[in-house]
Write an enzyme that holds these catalytic residues in place. Structure first.
Site, PDB file in Angstrom:
ATOM      1  N   THR A   1      -3.227-103.452  -9.773  1.00  0.00           N
ATOM      2  CA  THR A   1      -2.988-103.342 -11.279  1.00  0.00           C
ATOM      3  C   THR A   1      -2.408-104.558 -12.013  1.00  0.00           C
ATOM      4  O   THR A   1      -1.446-105.220 -11.488  1.00  0.00           O
ATOM      5  CB  THR A   1      -2.096-102.319 -11.210  1.00  0.00           C
TER       6      THR A   1
ATOM      7  N   ASP B   1       1.444 -94.551 -12.530  1.00  0.00           N
ATOM      8  CA  ASP B   1       2.754 -94.833 -13.467  1.00  0.00           C
ATOM      9  C   ASP B   1       2.230 -95.644 -14.772  1.00  0.00           C
ATOM     10  O   ASP B   1       2.690 -95.637 -15.824  1.00  0.00           O
ATOM     11  CB  ASP B   1       3.607 -95.833 -12.699  1.00  0.00           C
TER      12      ASP B   1
END
Ligand code: ASP
Length: 335
Positions: free
Chosen positions: A197, A228
């Site tokens: 990410t 998240d």
């Protein structure tokens, strides 16, 4: 309490049966002029700074830096930066070329936040290469923060974003290999894949902060799983009075601790960015009886221009651009 693995959870849903003390900092200060925390030339310099996760953060920083060096806004810089990773088929955890879920579908999550307390996000979105720009559109054209799934795709279509196939040949082949290797004795998650990410936070010449975070999430995740990254306060958070933070790693752990918000709150209490990252990671460690085997990492940037980063496990890298120099740094790790 017994932890339910993904496999046993699936069995369970199929009706087949259900399946602190603080650790010393380890190692790994990098061969880098920034390794001293804060980056010596960054602290208090008042100039632009970009911080991002992983090695593909380095070219992302370059794109963000070009905007900041021209006097551009932090919000434009963070969007332009992470778009580089989203468009790179060689980055297998973000955008085009991201690894698919267990149904061989690429689904993406992204969030963006500016200095003015506005935020936008999309989650579980298919077929759009640049979810970060759709997230920005959510922020700028609606009074919502998060749009998901088919609704997000419809929103993107109406705003003129182009649909395309995001599954590359390499990602499809990786999915086939994973399918062939699936076993009855593990959780199906490949052990040999990095988290990828990109979280990127920046301060512009005017001293304003912004952040962006974008991902294809955990490889081979259950279809519909959201981590998240698109959750403001978990994967990324900005408070223009205090600082900005972003996370990578096992999203479920970051979600449960509101990780990036927590890092910013610790900075608000006066901790340095690095100390704030450490305290947030310690919070995660404390919630587990055994030493966690998963990875979580935070990057943080204070309003004053101090940079910090820390991971639970080794091998996390982050990139810092300041004073026209862009450096990839091996992060310290906690476990
Ligand atoms: N945090 C991401 C998620 O859980 C994964 C990653 O960092 O690569 O979706």
């Amino acid at each position: 309490m017994r932890r339910i693995s993904r496999r046993s959870f699936l069995k369970f849903t199929a009706g087949l049966g259900a399946a602190g003390s603080l650790l010393p900092l380890r190692g790994a200060l990098a061969r880098s002029p920034f390794a001293g925390f804060p980056a010596p030339s960054a602290a208090g310099s008042g100039g632009p700074i970009v911080v991002s996760t992983w090695k593909h953060g380095h070219p992302a920083n370059d794109a963000a830096w070009r905007i900041l060096a021209g006097g551009g806004a932090a919000l434009d810089a963070v969007e332009a930066g992470v778009r580089v990773s989203e468009g790179d088929p060689g980055v297998n955890g973000v955008g085009y070329g991201g690894l698919p879920d267990e149904d061989c579908t690429v689904t993406l999550d992204a969030s963006i936040m500016g200095p003015d307390y506005r935020a936008g996000a999309v989650a579980f979105i298919e077929s759009y290469r640049h979810p970060i720009s759709i997230a920005r559109k959510v922020m700028e054209t609606t009074d919502h923060v998060l749009i998901v799934g088919a609704g997000a795709e419809e929103f993107a279509r109406k705003h003129g974003f182009e649909r395309e196939e995001l599954l590359t040949e390499a990602a499809r082949e990786a999915w086939i290999k994973w399918k062939q290797r699936m076993s009855d004795t593990d959780d199906w998650f490949p052990k040999d894949l990095d988290h990828d990410t990109i979280g990127l936070v920046a301060r512009d010449a005017a001293g304003d902060l912004a952040g962006a975070c974008t991902t294809s999430g955990l490889a081979f995740k259950i279809h519909g799983r959201v981590g998240d990254s698109p959750i403001v306060g978990a994967g990324m958070y900005v408070d223009n009075e205090v600082g900005a933070a972003a996370a990578t790693g096992k999203g479920e752990e970051v979600l449960k601790t509101c990780g990036s918000f927590l890092v910013v709150e610790f900075m608000r209490q006066g901790l340095s960015p690095r100390a704030a990252c450490k305290k947030a990671l310690e919070r995660i460690v404390k919630k587990h009886a055994a030493k966690p085997a998963f990875q979580v990492a935070f990057i943080a940037l204070s309003k004053e221009g101090e940079v910090g980063a820390l991971s639970l496990q080794k091998d996390f890298q982050y990139a810092v651009a300041v004073d026209g120099k862009n450096e990839l740094i091996d992060a310290e790790y906690l476990l």
